[in-house]
Structures are given as C-alpha cells and as structure tokens.
Design an enzyme around this catalytic site. Sequence first.
Site, short mmCIF file in Angstrom:
data_model
loop_
_atom_site.label_atom_id
_atom_site.label_comp_id
_atom_site.label_asym_id
_atom_site.label_seq_id
_atom_site.Cartn_x
_atom_site.Cartn_y
_atom_site.Cartn_z
N LYS A 1 -67.15 -33.65 -27.73
CA LYS A 1 -65.75 -33.92 -27.36
C LYS A 1 -65.35 -32.93 -26.29
CE LYS A 1 -62.43 -36.75 -28.73
NZ LYS A 1 -62.56 -38.10 -29.31
P1 NAD Z 1 -53.54 -43.06 -25.74
O1 NAD Z 1 -53.28 -41.93 -24.87
O2 NAD Z 1 -53.94 -44.35 -25.14
O3 NAD Z 1 -52.31 -43.31 -26.70
C1 NAD Z 1 -51.79 -42.34 -27.56
C2 NAD Z 1 -50.52 -42.90 -28.17
O4 NAD Z 1 -50.05 -42.00 -29.15
C3 NAD Z 1 -49.39 -43.07 -27.16
O5 NAD Z 1 -48.72 -44.29 -27.43
C4 NAD Z 1 -48.49 -41.89 -27.43
O6 NAD Z 1 -47.15 -42.13 -27.10
C5 NAD Z 1 -48.67 -41.75 -28.93
N1 NAD Z 1 -48.35 -40.41 -29.41
C6 NAD Z 1 -48.66 -39.23 -28.86
N2 NAD Z 1 -48.19 -38.23 -29.60
C7 NAD Z 1 -47.58 -38.79 -30.65
C8 NAD Z 1 -46.90 -38.29 -31.77
N3 NAD Z 1 -46.77 -36.97 -31.93
N4 NAD Z 1 -46.40 -39.18 -32.66
C9 NAD Z 1 -46.55 -40.51 -32.48
N5 NAD Z 1 -47.17 -41.04 -31.44
C10 NAD Z 1 -47.69 -40.20 -30.54
O7 NAD Z 1 -54.67 -42.56 -26.76
P2 NAD Z 1 -55.67 -43.43 -27.62
O8 NAD Z 1 -56.93 -43.56 -26.86
O9 NAD Z 1 -54.97 -44.65 -28.11
O10 NAD Z 1 -55.96 -42.44 -28.83
C11 NAD Z 1 -55.16 -42.40 -30.01
C12 NAD Z 1 -55.98 -41.85 -31.15
O11 NAD Z 1 -57.14 -42.67 -31.33
C13 NAD Z 1 -56.51 -40.42 -30.96
O12 NAD Z 1 -56.56 -39.79 -32.22
C14 NAD Z 1 -57.92 -40.65 -30.45
O13 NAD Z 1 -58.76 -39.54 -30.68
C15 NAD Z 1 -58.31 -41.85 -31.29
N6 NAD Z 1 -59.43 -42.63 -30.78
C16 NAD Z 1 -59.41 -43.17 -29.53
C17 NAD Z 1 -60.49 -43.92 -29.10
C18 NAD Z 1 -60.50 -44.60 -27.77
O14 NAD Z 1 -61.45 -45.36 -27.50
N7 NAD Z 1 -59.51 -44.44 -26.91
C19 NAD Z 1 -61.60 -44.10 -29.93
C20 NAD Z 1 -61.58 -43.54 -31.21
C21 NAD Z 1 -60.49 -42.82 -31.63
#
Ligand code: NAD
Length: 421
Positions: free
Chosen positions: A109
């Site tokens: 990561k």
């Molecule tokens: P992103 O940046 O596309 O979206 C993040 C979202 O979370 C946004 O809508 C933001 O407004 C919201 N957010 C941020 N802080 C917040 C808070 N304190 N309370 C509520 N909402 C909040 O990110 P993503 O890629 O969707 O990632 C989200 C989660 O999923 C993370 O934990 C990430 O590690 C995990 N994840 C992502 C992927 C991927 O392929 N993108 C894969 C596995 C896991």
Amino acid sequence: MIEKKTKINPIDVAMRQVDIATKYLNLDPGLIEKIRHTKRELIVHFPVKMDDGSVKVFTGYRVQHNVTRGPGKGGIRYHPDVDLDEVRALAMWMTWKAAVVNIPFGGAKGGVQCNPKSMSLQELENMTRRFTWEIAMMIGPDQDIPAPDVYTNPQVMAWIMDTYSMLKGYSVHGVVTGKPLELGGSLGRFEATGKGVFITAQEAARHLNIPIQGARVVVQGCGNVGGIAAQYFDRAGAKVIAISDSKDGVYNKNGLNVSDVLDCKKKYSCVITPDAKGGDNITNEELLELDCDILVPSALENQITHKNASKMKTKIIAEGANGPTTPEADKILYDRGIFMVPDILANAGGVTVSYFEWVQNLQELLWSEEEISERLTRIMKRSFTEVLNISQRDKVDMRTAALILGIGRVAEATKLRGIYP
Ligand code: NAD
C-alpha cells in the site's frame, strides 16, 4: 461532517485480527512473527512546485507487507491523515485479501499525506510524478503494482505509469492497474470493487433468505466503491435509502433516486442539493444506525466501533472500505447476529480485476467485459462460499473465517518456500 476517528490505530486493529485468527491455525510462533511484520517500508519527503511559485514538501509512504505469494499489490491514497501505521495496516489487509480470493499477489500500500481537495490538477500531477520517482525503486510489474485508493483515480494512475515509463525509457503498462482504458486499463476495473461488494452482499442475503428485491440498503461513502455499489443494488431492485460523503448524508425511507444522488455528487461535490430534493439531510453517525437490511461502509477506517455497534439496526454489513470495523465492534455485532461480509472478502473485487488487468498487460491480451464479469463473479462467489464454510466449521464470525483462509494460505506458501538462506 464526520471527522476521521484517528484515536484507533489501524495497525493495532490489524494485529489484533491476526492474533484472533492465528489461534485457529496451529502455526509455528516464528512463522506468526514473520507474517506480523511488514517486509519493506519506504518513507519519502519530497518537494513539489505549487501554482503560486512556492515549494512545498510532502511526505509519502510505500509499504510491502508480504510478497511470498507474488508481487506486492495495493492502492495509493491521498489524504491528510495518511501515516505509516495506516499504510502498514492497509498493506497487511491487502496480503490477506489477495490470498482469500487466491490470486498470486502479495500485499502492499502507499499514500501521500496531503489534502487533494485544496490542490489544483497541476499540483496533483506534480506531486504524483515526483512521488512516483521517489518510490520507483520499489515498484514495477514484477515487484509491486499500485492502484487507485481514496482520492486517487485513473488519471493519477496514468501519471504514475507515464513517469515510471520515462524512467525506464519504454512504456510499462503493467506498473499500475486502474489505468484509463486508453493506456491498457481493463474493462470492468472501475466498477470492480463496487460490483464485488454487491455480489458478496447478495450471497449473504441469499444465505439469510433476504430477497435483494426491495432490500433496504444504506451506503456510507459515495466514491468509486460506495457510488458504484449503490448503482448495482439499485439496478437489482434493492431500495437504497441513504448515501453519504465526507460532508453530509441524504436519506429517504422510500428509496433514493441513486442516479440523481450520483449526478448531484458529480455536479456539486455533495450528495444533497441545497433544496434537499429527493431526501432529508442525515449525518454519517445517524446513517450508520439506520434500520436497514444491508449496510455498506465504503469510506474510511474505524467507523463501526464499540460505541455504535450495539445501536446498529442492519442485518448484513458488507465492508466496501478497508478496516471500517474494530475488533470490539466485531464481537458485539456477532453476538447480536449481524452478518458481516468482511473487507478482505467484500471489497476484493478490485484487486481481482486489477489482477486481470495486470495479466492482460503482461500478455498483451484484451479481454471482453463479459469475460471479466464472468471471471469476477465466479471468484467472488467461490471465495464467499469458502469463507462461509470455514465460519460454520470453526464456529467463528466471517472476518475470523476470512483471516483463517487468507493467513493460512500465506503461511502455507511461506512454509513451502522456507527461510533463506
Ligand atoms: P474515493 O476517493 O473514490 O471515495 C471515498 C468516499 O468516501 C468519498 O465519497 C468521500 O466523500 C467519502 N468520505 C471520505 N471521508 C469520509 C468520512 N469521514 N465519512 C464519510 N465519508 C467519507 O475512494 P474509494 O476508492 O471509493 O475508497 C473507499 C474505501 O474503499 C477505502 O477504504 C478504500 O481503501 C476502499 N477500497 C477501495 C478500492 C478501490 O478499488 N478503489 C478497493 C478496495 C477497497
């Protein structure tokens, strides 16, 4: 607005999970010690030219937790709260996740401590390119392959790929996944994590005899994972009753118009319009406690803790985010009969289609969307069944079962390789 709860250290949570799961695995203490440690950690402080002519120094991290089963794999996060322990925990979860879905990757990561919302596109590009240069010694298609995470996206991946390619002197498509299609990205990668969350939640609902048609779904986070998952639930006939982002949430007990909410997010960078058309304002705390069938935390770590776990009224939790639930909360939820689809299973669709993208890049293949969807669905369903079987066999919650499967596979691979020299 909900602030990220920084008091709970994600690496403590990740270590506690290892302690819980390894009790069921009968492993040599030396082996447990090895898998508790990260293999490599790089911290970089690097200068970036800002739009006003000033120079700002940023701190970034790349951590490889374990590469026994294959090259490191894991996203890059841009967030003000990124620190070494968070990146360590996220890298460790990537190791278990790749092993749960049985794809040949290790866990890694990265992240940069920054506030991307206050930076221009040019500043983000400058920062990304310099960060790539700083960590170039650790990444590569055979070594460690970054991907998007919170507040990074296909454009950021394109800059990383271009910078790394400039350093090598030729185009290296396989250095990152989650790239734009024009640069060797894979069909289905953008949707993969949200789709995987939907598939595993659907399997959980089937197991509990809850029809997806009409099921009430609550989604925290409206980004790549939450926004896409909401669309899949909506298309399947579920009723998405609440969605939030970092600022606000929107709630309608009769069901939201998901397309309208996502359009609003795109247009105004928030999920609720000033005239509150379509739903009422709700805080992130209230949203997590709504009466619903499926809750999908898809934002950040430590959202479900001992403080709110006893107040939650969902039947299923499908973790789109990494590490949204603490071990104390896990116990409360299990005792209350709330069915958990843990992060290392629920959100593994992203790393799975990243694997497909990497394979296509290395072999210069182009798979169709149908092929990708069919392979992803098969892997997600198979992994769900394997985890459920362990949970029933060992009488443990689904997270412990997933960790038993993931850690067990990493331990087995480590034993076969032996300790060099
Ligand atoms: P992103 O940046 O596309 O979206 C993040 C979202 O979370 C946004 O809508 C933001 O407004 C919201 N957010 C941020 N802080 C917040 C808070 N304190 N309370 C509520 N909402 C909040 O990110 P993503 O890629 O969707 O990632 C989200 C989660 O999923 C993370 O934990 C990430 O590690 C995990 N994840 C992502 C992927 C991927 O392929 N993108 C894969 C596995 C896991």
